[in-house]
Motif scaffolding. Structure first.
Motif: not given
Length: 319
Positions: A17-19, A60-64, A311-318
């Protein structure tokens, strides 16, 4: 087991949905040709079918922020049984955050488990019914169009049609309606258009998009995506015809007239009709078409690559 699948489907649907929302905004950028926008829908398809992807600092998901409850590694789900080394760094975003552990999923409370068990059953029944209905429609339509008369090679003619279509996925055939000669000016434009669809395997992408929509039937943004995807497919195909054929203003006006003539069709699921998908938008795009300069094409390509990375990558593991 079924509720485990449904849990991952929900997470993929939320990530998708975000993409989709991002791509709907990107396609509003007027100078950007649709032939650059159209391939970007593959990113939404990827998100809707693939739970895991590689991390990056540009996602992009690093901003969520707090919307991501937890990033799940492949090892967490597979209990460290990971056959491919590249998957060891892959992550899945856990928007739902309803589970205590994964592989198999154990929910935080018994009530959550019941909710997902019931939800999974409803999802599976509707998804299966939608897929079966689509397959039946595909088979019936294909059977009817088998009655088309061969003109030559993969070109056919059928009295059932009001506009040209490209039928089939493995060995697609172009089927013309009565009164349209393949050697006429309109016929040559139609064949050029349908041949672009054939070369790009657009019917395969159409079937794939319909199957994804059936699986994610509960997500309204997926249905918005489906409509936008079909429209961009046709717009990008029109642009490809102009780019290859070197059409001038007069040829583009004739092309727009052909679109109007074939604006009505029976909307077969398996077809890619010449006069289909947002005819008004397509005519405006046809009449205002401009070839990109070398600088414009390079800038658009760089933009496409940047959007893909985001859009195709996930945030890095924190932590």
């Amino acid at each position: 087991m079924l509720d485990d699948v449904f849990y991952f489907i929900l997470n993929m649907s939320l990530a998708g949905s975000f993409v989709i929302a991002a791509l709907l905004l990107i396609r509003m950028i007027r100078p950007l040709p649709r032939r650059f926008v159209y391939p970007l829908w593959a990113l939404a398809f990827f998100r809707l079918v693939m739970p895991f992807t590689l991390p990056s600092g540009f996602s992009l998901f690093g901003l969520t922020g707090s919307l991501i409850r937890r990033l799940i590694t492949v090892e967490t789900v597979t209990r460290a049984v990971v056959p491919l080394p590249i998957l060891r760094d892959s992550l899945m975003m856990n928007f739902i955050g309803a589970a205590e552990s994964y592989g198999p999923i154990e929910y935080r409370t018994e009530s959550l488990r019941r909710v997902f068990t019931v939800g999974a059953a409803v999802w599976a029944v509707v998804a299966a019914a939608a897929l079966i209905a689509a397959c039946i429609l595909y088979a019936l339509t294909h059977a009817e169009l088998k009655k088309a008369v061969c003109v030559h090679d993969n070109l056919y003619r059928s009295d059932m049609l009001l506009s040209p279509v490209l039928v089939g996925v493995i060995h697609p055939r172009i089927i013309l309606p009565p009164g349209l000669g393949p050697d006429s000016p309109e016929g040559k434009m139609v064949l050029a258009h349908e041949n672009v669809h054939r070369q790009r395997l657009d019917n395969l992408w159409r079937v794939l998009a319909a199957c994804i929509a059936c699986i994610h039937w509960f997500n309204p943004l997926v249905w918005v995506m489906l409509k936008a995807f079909f429209t961009d497919m046709e717009l990008s195909c029109d642009e490809a015809v102009f780019r290859k054929g070197g059409y001038g203003p007069d040829e583009r006006r004739a092309y727009a007239g052909a679109l109007l003539r074939f604006a009505e069709d029976r909307r077969f699921l398996i077809s890619t009709a010449f006069g289909r998908s947002g005819v008004k938008v397509r005519i405006v795009n046809v009449l205002h078409y401009r070839r990109l300069t070398v600088i414009g094409a390079a800038a658009s390509a760089i933009f496409l690559l940047a959007v893909t990375l985001v859009l195709v990558t996930n945030p890095s593991l924190r932590g």
